[in-house]
Scaffold this active site. Structure first.
Site, short mmCIF file in Angstrom:
data_model
loop_
_atom_site.label_atom_id
_atom_site.label_comp_id
_atom_site.label_asym_id
_atom_site.label_seq_id
_atom_site.Cartn_x
_atom_site.Cartn_y
_atom_site.Cartn_z
N HIS A 11 0.83 -1.30 -0.13
CA HIS A 11 0.03 -0.26 0.05
C HIS A 11 0.86 1.30 0.11
O HIS A 11 1.59 1.33 1.04
CB HIS A 11 -0.83 -0.17 1.21
CG HIS A 11 -1.80 -1.19 1.31
ND1 HIS A 11 -2.02 -1.82 2.36
CD2 HIS A 11 -2.69 -1.69 0.06
CE1 HIS A 11 -2.88 -2.70 2.15
NE2 HIS A 11 -3.28 -2.71 0.83
N GLU B 57 1.50 4.08 2.98
CA GLU B 57 2.12 3.55 4.01
C GLU B 57 3.62 3.66 4.02
O GLU B 57 4.32 2.45 4.13
CB GLU B 57 1.46 1.92 4.29
CG GLU B 57 0.22 2.05 4.49
CD GLU B 57 -0.58 0.65 4.58
OE1 GLU B 57 0.17 -0.37 4.70
OE2 GLU B 57 -1.78 0.43 4.40
N HIS C 204 3.54 -2.99 6.89
CA HIS C 204 2.57 -2.13 6.60
C HIS C 204 2.50 -0.73 7.37
O HIS C 204 3.20 -0.76 8.31
CB HIS C 204 1.16 -2.79 6.55
CG HIS C 204 0.94 -3.63 5.36
ND1 HIS C 204 0.11 -3.29 4.46
CD2 HIS C 204 1.44 -4.77 5.21
CE1 HIS C 204 0.36 -4.20 3.46
NE2 HIS C 204 1.04 -5.23 3.85
N GLU D 214 2.48 -3.95 11.31
CA GLU D 214 1.59 -2.59 11.19
C GLU D 214 2.35 -1.76 12.29
O GLU D 214 2.51 -1.68 13.42
CB GLU D 214 0.25 -3.00 11.54
CG GLU D 214 -0.78 -3.98 10.82
CD GLU D 214 -1.09 -3.42 9.32
OE1 GLU D 214 -0.89 -2.15 9.31
OE2 GLU D 214 -1.45 -4.09 8.70
#
Length: 376
Positions: free
Chosen positions: A166, A169, A259, A335
């Protein structure tokens, strides 16, 4: 006064910019989608003026919860980024800031420029411990870059780490820069030990088109790459197709997909517990890694994260789920926050490029401990 975004990863539409107290803006959707949340633009000619910048379509962003307790970042030199007062209400996302210079940049998170990526790749290939491979091309014709550290030899663990599926990010690629620096640091005993026992295959930017275009989640054709792993297409998701093709040749013993999360102000690991055939060995691998990472740094925690998928119900279109299922290996998503680490807040910078890069070392230490305990 002018507002511009016609540069690498720029994203903004100007509605009105005559009065510094009534600047009205809109985030631009990712191509071929109705998703938006990334912004990156420059404000010119407003030094010393109290500015109120309203992003009018924040209420229809991909992750509206991401605006709660969020502070935008700003920079005068595009190197040092700091947080500026930001709030969200029914009118949109409001940034209130008095620039100290006539050129200031604002962004959702500190951008990782495409040129910096190219410099990273070029400098890495000059190290005789690194092999560079071009896996193919993106829809826009950019190279899909792979860095290999070590040789594929019998007995060595094959460790794949990818980042920035993504593109918005960007903390993921700042983390990857820290990972590469750590792995190539000959004064770091853990890195030396890991290079003896593992071969590392790193994809620092899975989505170069989305990165350059200023997208939040999608490639140039509007495909969310982290929903394309079960049936990747050479035409519409070549980024995943070519990586998976190389994985099929090398095998995978360890997989980490890096991410950022819009809403949760924490660093956490999402495992692949819900994949078909998940067993006690895989649970022990995952639990051991998370415990080792928590012990290695106070930046990581295990209390907050995503709900665990029920047995057999994991979405195999997601990279870490698919790899864990196909290769039976420890496969995780790391994350990091767009906001700040609520456990260790830093109001000046929040979660930052420097903090993201520094987290890579503990992640590698946790991998080494897993190898030492024969969990990986």
């Amino acid at each position: 006064m002018n507002i511009t975004s016609a540069f690498d990863s720029g994203n903004i539409q100007v509605v009105e910019a005559r009065d510094p107290q009534q600047i009205r803006l809109r985030m631009v959707d990712d191509a071929h989608t109705e998703k938006h949340q990334w912004f990156h633009f420059a404000l010119h000619g407003a030094a010393g003026q109290a500015c109120r910048l309203l992003l009018e379509n924040a209420g229809s962003a991909a992750y509206v919860d991401g605006w709660q307790d969020y502070q935008a970042v700003a920079s005068y030199d595009r190197e040092s980024w700091f947080r500026v007062p930001t709030r969200f209400d029914d009118s949109g996302l409001i940034i209130e800031h008095t620039p100290e210079a006539d050129l200031v940049y604002y962004a959702y998170f500190a951008p990782y420029p495409s040129e910096r990526h190219r410099d990273l790749i070029a400098q890495a290939q000059c190290d005789d411990r690194v092999q560079y491979h071009c896996l193919g091309q993106s829809p826009d014709g950019q190279s899909l870059d792979l860095l290999q550290i070590g040789e594929l030899e019998d007995g060595k663990k094959v460790c794949w780490i990818i980042a920035r599926q993504h593109p918005g990010e960007t903390m993921a690629q700042w983390w990857m820069e820290g990972c590469l620096d750590t792995l190539l640091d000959d004064t770091n005993a853990i890195s030396l030990a890991l290079r003896q026992r593992c071969v590392f295959l790193l994809v620092p930017n899975m989505n170069p088109d989305g990165s350059r275009r200023g997208h939040l989640r999608h490639n140039a054709l509007g495909v969310d790459l982290n929903r394309a792993w079960r049936q990747p297409s050479a035409e519409t998701s070549p980024e995943v197709f070519h990586v998976l093709e190389r994985m099929s040749q090398t095998g995978v013993d360890f997989f980490l997909d890096v991410h950022g999360d819009e809403a949760l102000p924490y660093n956490f690991i999402a495992g692949s517990e819900g994949i078909p055939g998940w067993d006690a060995r895989q649970q022990a691998q995952l639990d051991g890694y998370k415990q080792a990472l928590k012990a290695a740094t106070p930046e990581f925690q295990t209390e907050h994260g995503y709900p665990v998928d029920p047995p057999g119900e994991a979405n195999l279109d997601i990279g870490s789920n698919f790899i864990g299922h196909r290769f039976g290996c420890l496969s995780m998503t790391l994350e990091m926050p767009f906001k700040d680490n609520a456990d260790l807040p830093n109001p000046l910078v929040g979660w930052s490029p420097e903090r993201a890069a520094a987290l890579a070392g503990p992640c590698l230490q946790a991998l080494w401990e897993g190898l030492e305990q024969n969990r990986i």
